[in-house]
Write an enzyme that holds these catalytic residues in place. Structure first.
Site, mmCIF file in Angstrom:
data_model
loop_
_atom_site.group_PDB
_atom_site.id
_atom_site.type_symbol
_atom_site.label_atom_id
_atom_site.label_comp_id
_atom_site.label_asym_id
_atom_site.label_seq_id
_atom_site.Cartn_x
_atom_site.Cartn_y
_atom_site.Cartn_z
ATOM 1 N N ASP A 1 0.877 8.962 6.223
ATOM 2 C CA ASP A 1 -0.532 9.141 5.866
ATOM 3 C C ASP A 1 -1.047 10.401 6.551
ATOM 4 O OD1 ASP A 1 -3.041 8.631 4.842
ATOM 5 O OD2 ASP A 1 -3.511 7.029 6.249
ATOM 6 N N ASP B 1 0.033 5.082 1.152
ATOM 7 C CA ASP B 1 -0.094 5.975 2.301
ATOM 8 C C ASP B 1 -0.131 5.180 3.602
ATOM 9 O OD1 ASP B 1 -0.264 8.167 0.540
ATOM 10 O OD2 ASP B 1 -2.424 7.896 0.330
ATOM 11 N N ASP C 1 0.875 -1.163 0.000
ATOM 12 C CA ASP C 1 0.000 0.000 0.000
ATOM 13 C C ASP C 1 0.920 1.223 0.000
ATOM 14 O OD1 ASP C 1 -2.429 1.531 0.312
ATOM 15 O OD2 ASP C 1 -1.881 1.775 2.421
ATOM 16 N N CYS D 1 -11.803 -2.363 -8.491
ATOM 17 C CA CYS D 1 -10.382 -2.178 -8.214
ATOM 18 C C CYS D 1 -10.106 -1.499 -6.874
ATOM 19 C CB CYS D 1 -9.697 -1.415 -9.350
ATOM 20 S SG CYS D 1 -10.362 0.210 -9.742
ATOM 21 N N ARG E 1 -8.838 -2.405 4.903
ATOM 22 C CA ARG E 1 -9.166 -2.666 3.498
ATOM 23 C C ARG E 1 -7.988 -3.297 2.755
ATOM 24 N NH1 ARG E 1 -9.720 3.103 3.571
ATOM 25 N NH2 ARG E 1 -7.733 4.025 3.040
ATOM 26 N N CYS F 1 -16.451 0.251 -7.708
ATOM 27 C CA CYS F 1 -15.626 -0.410 -8.722
ATOM 28 C C CYS F 1 -15.001 -1.692 -8.161
ATOM 29 C CB CYS F 1 -14.530 0.536 -9.202
ATOM 30 S SG CYS F 1 -13.331 0.909 -7.912
#
Length: 179
Positions: free
Chosen positions: A17, A11, A9, A101, A131, A99
């Site tokens: 972040d 951030d 990932d 993605c 997530r 979506c």
């Protein structure tokens, strides 16, 4: 032949972040030792692929060109540390668009797998948010939580997932475990 890939990932893993997200190049601050950690992954024979949600683009808060500049600045920091990010996969859709993605959906990971030919069960996805972990699980990858970014809060929600202090510690776990 399948490749050794680590998915990251952005951030909270590579860079600090921010509550509003990183919306300008000037707001970008790398997580300490993150660039060097990517270089260590490369030196151990891993390709490094970033899978990141950037809904700020879809909401009109960040121009696609500025997103490219922010990602290029991260690339430059990694190159300066002796490493490289092999590919970027960015979902720019707002959550309400639904979506395939946007993490926690596995679409970005499936795109990366099609391009980089890796075995999901042998591939780590390092993230700081629930997530990220859910996307890893949905794609059949190995989730690994860092305590940077949203990680400490996420750890309280997902104590079933291995957690380490930061990307450098994650790389230690991956590289030592591969020996």
């Amino acid at each position: 032949m399948t490749q050794r890939v680590v998915l990251l990932d952005r951030d909270g893993v590579l860079n600090v972040d921010l509550p509003t997200g990183v919306l300008r190049r000037e707001d970008l601050t790398m997580e300490p030792a993150a660039a060097a950690a990517v270089a260590r992954l490369n030196a151990a024979g891993y390709r490094v692929v970033v899978v990141t949600n950037q809904a700020c683009v879809g909401r009109g808060e960040l121009a696609p060109e500025e997103l490219g500049q922010i990602n290029a600045a991260i690339d430059a920091a990694v190159v300066a540390a002796g490493g490289q990010i092999d590919a970027w996969y960015c979902c720019v859709h707002p959550a309400e668009q639904g979506c395939a993605c946007r993490k926690p959906a596995p679409g970005l990971i499936h795109q990366a797998q099609a391009d980089w030919d890796f075995e999901p069960a042998a591939t780590w996805l390092i993230g700081d948010a629930a997530r990220d972990l859910a996307a890893a699980e949905a794609a059949g990858c190995r989730p690994l939580l860092v305590r940077t970014g949203k990680g400490r809060t996420t750890e309280a929600e997902r104590s079933d997932i291995p957690a380490v202090d930061d990307l450098a510690a994650a790389v230690d776990l991956i590289v030592e475990g591969a020996r």
